[in-house]
Design a protein around this motif. Structure first.
Motif, PDB file in Angstrom:
ATOM      1  N   TRP A 172     -62.647  -1.871 109.879  1.00 20.79           N
ATOM      2  CA  TRP A 172     -62.317  -2.616 108.654  1.00 20.79           C
ATOM      3  C   TRP A 172     -63.544  -3.297 108.047  1.00 20.79           C
ATOM      4  O   TRP A 172     -63.422  -4.255 107.316  1.00 20.79           O
ATOM      5  N   ARG A 173     -64.694  -2.721 108.316  1.00 20.10           N
ATOM      6  CA  ARG A 173     -65.917  -3.309 107.759  1.00 20.10           C
ATOM      7  C   ARG A 173     -65.911  -3.371 106.224  1.00 20.10           C
ATOM      8  O   ARG A 173     -66.557  -4.232 105.628  1.00 20.10           O
ATOM      9  N   GLU A 174     -65.221  -2.410 105.620  1.00 17.65           N
ATOM     10  CA  GLU A 174     -65.280  -2.384 104.140  1.00 17.65           C
ATOM     11  C   GLU A 174     -64.578  -3.589 103.513  1.00 17.65           C
ATOM     12  O   GLU A 174     -64.657  -3.797 102.314  1.00 17.65           O
ATOM     13  N   ARG A 208     -71.743  -8.637 106.411  1.00 16.57           N
ATOM     14  CA  ARG A 208     -71.754  -7.201 106.611  1.00 16.57           C
ATOM     15  C   ARG A 208     -70.388  -6.662 106.968  1.00 16.57           C
ATOM     16  O   ARG A 208     -70.237  -5.484 107.245  1.00 16.57           O
ATOM     17  N   SER A 233     -68.606  -7.289 109.646  1.00 16.50           N
ATOM     18  CA  SER A 233     -68.321  -7.194 111.083  1.00 16.50           C
ATOM     19  C   SER A 233     -67.744  -8.520 111.561  1.00 16.50           C
ATOM     20  O   SER A 233     -68.373  -9.568 111.437  1.00 16.50           O
ATOM     21  N   LYS A 280     -65.528  -6.461 103.685  1.00 22.17           N
ATOM     22  CA  LYS A 280     -66.523  -7.518 103.412  1.00 22.17           C
ATOM     23  C   LYS A 280     -66.530  -7.854 101.922  1.00 22.17           C
ATOM     24  O   LYS A 280     -66.374  -6.988 101.062  1.00 22.17           O
ATOM     25  N   ASP A 309     -59.647  -0.670 116.283  1.00 18.40           N
ATOM     26  CA  ASP A 309     -61.048  -1.103 116.288  1.00 18.40           C
ATOM     27  C   ASP A 309     -61.337  -2.029 115.098  1.00 18.40           C
ATOM     28  O   ASP A 309     -61.078  -1.678 113.947  1.00 18.40           O
ATOM     29  N   ALA A 310     -61.867  -3.187 115.385  1.00 24.18           N
ATOM     30  CA  ALA A 310     -62.171  -4.146 114.313  1.00 24.18           C
ATOM     31  C   ALA A 310     -63.226  -3.603 113.369  1.00 24.18           C
ATOM     32  O   ALA A 310     -63.210  -3.914 112.173  1.00 24.18           O
ATOM     33  N   ASP A 311     -64.144  -2.771 113.880  1.00 25.59           N
ATOM     34  CA  ASP A 311     -65.204  -2.259 113.009  1.00 25.59           C
ATOM     35  C   ASP A 311     -64.682  -1.276 111.962  1.00 25.59           C
ATOM     36  O   ASP A 311     -65.380  -0.985 110.984  1.00 25.59           O
ATOM     37  N   GLN A 340     -67.156  -9.625 114.514  1.00 20.24           N
ATOM     38  CA  GLN A 340     -67.919 -10.257 115.582  1.00 20.24           C
ATOM     39  C   GLN A 340     -69.200 -10.886 115.054  1.00 20.24           C
ATOM     40  O   GLN A 340     -69.644 -11.920 115.523  1.00 20.24           O
ATOM     41  N   GLY A 341     -69.776 -10.207 114.060  1.00 22.88           N
ATOM     42  CA  GLY A 341     -70.982 -10.768 113.455  1.00 22.88           C
ATOM     43  C   GLY A 341     -70.704 -12.147 112.875  1.00 22.88           C
ATOM     44  O   GLY A 341     -71.478 -13.089 113.084  1.00 22.88           O
ATOM     45  N   ARG A 370     -63.765  -5.006 120.969  1.00 20.65           N
ATOM     46  CA  ARG A 370     -63.559  -4.493 119.618  1.00 20.65           C
ATOM     47  C   ARG A 370     -62.060  -4.366 119.296  1.00 20.65           C
ATOM     48  O   ARG A 370     -61.703  -4.228 118.124  1.00 20.65           O
TER      49      ARG A 370
END
Lengths: 102, 704
Positions: free
Chosen positions: A97-99, B681, B683, A101, A93-95, B685-686, A28
């Motif tokens: 930056w989910r927003e 989504r 992610s 998308k 953490d890469a997660d 990695q996704g 991650r």
């Protein structure tokens, strides 16, 4: 270079690529993910050089030089971005930056 | 003098050049001097037109008959199967001009009166926004109008016809920030379209039947022109049949352009334009194009008795109908607008009873006195800050002494008083209606009575206006209301410290009658006074016009068709002696005098009397005030149903057609939205996994 020797080089390249891919998929941490992509690059360039040597020409090596140059430029840019991202959220953490998308 | 014949294209070209200069350089460079190119262009055209007229007058042994081809304009076809027109004939239109006495008279009216109106307009429009635009349109109008009267074929006529319609639209909508002006402009354009549609069909039928649209064809070839062929005896069955319809189709165009019932509705509204425009386009020149066309194409019309009866009947009905409406109008310009409609009706009766000379004669005199009346009311409007309501003013002879005399001359001419021009021309039409060979006894009697009744009303409403506005105790409108929108346009900043300033208490020291406005009026007044002697006591105009090929051909057709035909109203020499004074003259003089006297009783002697009488007849007054509700009938009967139909179609387009198109667009959008929910989504990695999956799928597909 024999076909056997070529195969061994290709296997090394494939292993490097696969390691990079696995690292990219599983980790991650942005910097580690970035390193993994570099590893995938190098796996590919090993293949290029092996093929060049097998065919007894310099195309593979020439192409590899280009890849290295572009990778270096990209690395400087990407690391800069990573630093900026870290400063914004204080995490790698890469997660986080989910927003982003679309 | 030969110069005009050598370079005839200069007559339309110079005003056009003036218009181009004023239009393109007026806003930036010429500004308040934008009238100069138009003055020069129209003035030069007027001089050329007058030399042409003098030239035509000087050649009595050999009548003026001259055609000039500038260039070939349209050439189409030439098919041998004869599907269109006669076998092997192509549709050929020259951009060419034709001159005969009729042309020269019309040109002199258009350019001559047009020039004086442009001079007046420079004074009247001073300080208005878009000054250059006004003059550019005027120049364009003169260009189009000269093309209309000079053209050597029906397509040239149509070009001018549409062109003057365009200029009329532009100039009615000159005050485009006023909704009423915009509406009036659109109305004029649309109503004219109805007429023009018929007119275009008529031209097509002419070509279809005769294979040409040129009046007189190639001057080198005898008898190949449209009018000549129509007058020749050897018509085919198709041509004979076509000739029963052509006059009716052309007539529709004339009724639209010349404001005849029921297409007159645009003309009163057209008074929203600046007053010089009302004088030039909507009284003196453009609206007479229909009369010109019928006089020009006489040989297409006169053989068709039904068409001639229709023309006369519509003209007579329009004359009396518009006369009735004018009785109760309170706006100066509206009174004159309805009066114009009514007088145009007179002219149509003239051509309808086979008296084209009388019609053209009335056209000329009417151009003088109606332009004079409109411009005089322009002076009044100017002085009264844009107010034209004759209930709000009285006794203006003290404020506007010169205008009062000019207006009086115009009113006497319109009322048909001896010896003013209107008397002679109107009388000639009534005389022709009473004497005509065309209609039966009953028809002639009805026409004569209707025309005399209209003449009475004309005298009455003209002098009602005159007595109300200029006589009686002085009363000027108080508030500078902008009932007509001109008040606020900066009229007041001119004429200060003028030559003959006369201070009047209410109106400060403004000079309401600047020379630039009064001088052209004086010229028109001389015309209104003397133009009647063009055709009386000797039939000078008649002889002159009769030399025109159009009149000769029309007479040829008519004399073959009708036994007891009087040649004089068609401009042909007669063996019988004509008295100078006929019974109709006496009657129409008495009637005009009676009309003026009635107006005196009701509107000067005891002004309250008129209101008391009107109050006693509420049904009649409301009918007249409502202008017979023609506009309302049009709106309810034609405009609203069309609007509803348009709305239905619009809704079908909006919801059905557009709905289908939009649905096609939505489908991929919807698909994308669904996919986005499952895949995208955020992610990293996704995404990588999806990419890897894709690569694997491709590899599997490629290698297995």
């Amino acid at each position: 270079m024999t076909q056997l020797a070529l195969q061994q080089y290709l296997i090394v390249g494939a292993i490097m690529f696969a390691l990079g891919l696995i690292g990219f998929m599983t980790r991650r941490n942005l910097i580690v993910m970035f390193l993994s992509t570099e590893l995938m690059f190098q796996g590919v360039t090993v293949n290029l050089i092996a093929f060049g040597h097998y065919h007894n020409n310099l195309y593979g090596q020439a192409f590899t030089i280009f890849v290295l140059v572009v990778a270096a430029a990209e690395a400087s840019l990407a690391l800069g971005l990573v630093v900026l991202l870290f400063r914004t959220k204080n995490t790698l953490d890469a997660d986080a930056w989910r927003e982003l998308k679309g | 003098m030969d110069f005009a014949l050598q370079y005839p294209y200069l007559i339309p070209l110079l005003p056009l050049i003036g218009a181009i200069i004023a239009g393109f350089f007026g806003a930036r460079f010429l500004k308040g001097q934008s009238h100069w190119p138009i003055w020069l262009g129209v003035g030069a055209a007027a001089v050329l037109s007058l030399t042409l007229l003098v030239h035509a007058l000087g050649l009595h042994e050999e009548p003026l008959k001259f055609s000039y081809t500038w260039f070939q304009w349209i050439k189409l076809g030439g098919s041998a199967d004869g599907a269109l027109g006669q076998p092997g004939k192509s549709f050929l239109v020259n951009f060419g001009y034709y001159f005969d006495p009729l042309t020269s008279v019309m040109l002199a009216v258009v350019c001559g009166i047009g020039f004086f109106i442009t001079v007046f307009a420079a004074g009247y429009m001073k300080g208005e926004g878009g000054y250059y635009r006004f003059f550019a349109y005027l120049g364009l109008f003169i260009f189009m109008m000269t093309n209309l009267v000079m053209g050597e074929n029906l397509i040239m006529l149509y070009l001018g016809w549409e062109g003057v319609g365009l200029c009329s639209y532009l100039l009615i909508g000159y005050y485009y920030d006023k909704p009423a002006a915009r509406e009036a402009a659109k109305k004029a354009f649309l109503v004219n379209r109805i007429g023009d549609f018929g007119f275009a069909l008529g031209i097509m039928l002419c070509f279809s039947a005769f294979g040409t649209v040129s009046y007189f064809g190639d001057p080198a070839v005898a008898g190949d022109g449209l009018l000549e062929m129509a007058a020749a005896g050897n018509l085919t069955e198709y041509q004979t049949c076509a000739l029963t319809f052509i006059p009716f189709l052309l007539m529709v165009g004339a009724f639209g352009k010349s404001a005849q019932f029921p297409l007159y509705v645009w003309l009163p509204d057209a008074m929203e334009g600046p007053t010089p425009v009302s004088a030039l386009i909507h009284a003196a020149t453009m609206v007479t194009a229909g009369i010109y066309m019928i006089a020009r194409c006489g040989s297409l019309f006169v053989g068709n008795e039904a068409a001639m009866i229709t023309v006369a009947a519509v003209g007579a009905f329009t004359a009396i109908f518009a006369g009735f409406i004018a009785l109760r109008q309170f706006d100066l310009k509206k009174v004159f607008a309805y009066s114009t409609v009514s007088q145009l009706g007179f002219m149509f009766v003239g051509v309808g009873v086979l008296a084209p000379v009388a019609a053209v004669f009335h056209l000329v005199t009417h151009a003088f006195f109606k332009a004079l009346l409109f411009l005089s009311s322009g002076v009044v409007m100017h002085a009264m800050n844009g107010i034209l309501d004759l209930r709000q003013m009285s006794g203006l002879k003290e404020v506007l002494p010169k205008t009062r005399w000019l207006m009086l001359i115009g009113c006497l001419a319109l009322a048909g008083m001896v010896p003013f021009s209107g008397f002679f021309s109107k009388d000639e039409i009534i005389h022709a209606a009473e004497h005509g060979a065309l209609h039966g006894h009953i028809g002639r009697l009805i026409l004569t009575v209707v025309l005399l009744a209209t003449a009475f009303m004309t005298a009455y409403y003209t002098f009602r206006l005159y007595f109300r506005v200029f006589e009686g105790p002085l009363k000027v409108p108080e508030a500078p209301a902008d009932a007509h929108g001109h008040g606020g346009h900066g009229h007041d900043d001119h004429g200060h410290g003028g030559h003959d300033s006369h201070g009047h208490g209410d109106h400060g020291h403004h000079n309401h009658e600047p020379m630039i406005m009064i001088a052209p009026l004086a010229v028109l007044a001389v015309g209104a006074l003397l133009a009647g002697f063009l055709n009386w006591p000797v039939h000078g105009l008649g002889h002159f016009l009769g030399e025109s090929e159009s009149f000769k051909l029309a007479y040829k057709v008519a004399s073959a068709r009708f036994a007891e035909l009087d040649p004089v109203p068609m401009g042909q020499p007669s063996s019988e002696a004509h008295g100078l004074v006929n019974a109709v003259m006496v009657i129409s003089f008495v009637i005009a005098a009676l009309g003026i006297f009635t107006a005196y009783v009701f509107h000067l002697k005891d002004r309250a009397l008129a209101d008391r009488k009107a109050a006693g007849m509420p049904a009649v007054t409301s009918l007249l005030d409502g202008k017979f509700w023609v506009d309302e009938i049009f709106i309810a009967g034609i405009v609203e149903p069309l609007r509803m139909f348009g709305k239905v179609l619009w809704n079908i387009d909006k919801y059905l057609v557009d709905g289908i198109v939009a649905a096609v667009g939505w489908t991929p959008q919807l698909g994308g939205w669904v996919l986005k929910l499952g895949v995208q989504r955020g992610s990293l990695q996704g995404y990588a996994a999806a990419m890897l999956f894709g690569v694997v799928v491709i590899l599997v597909l490629v290698f297995m």
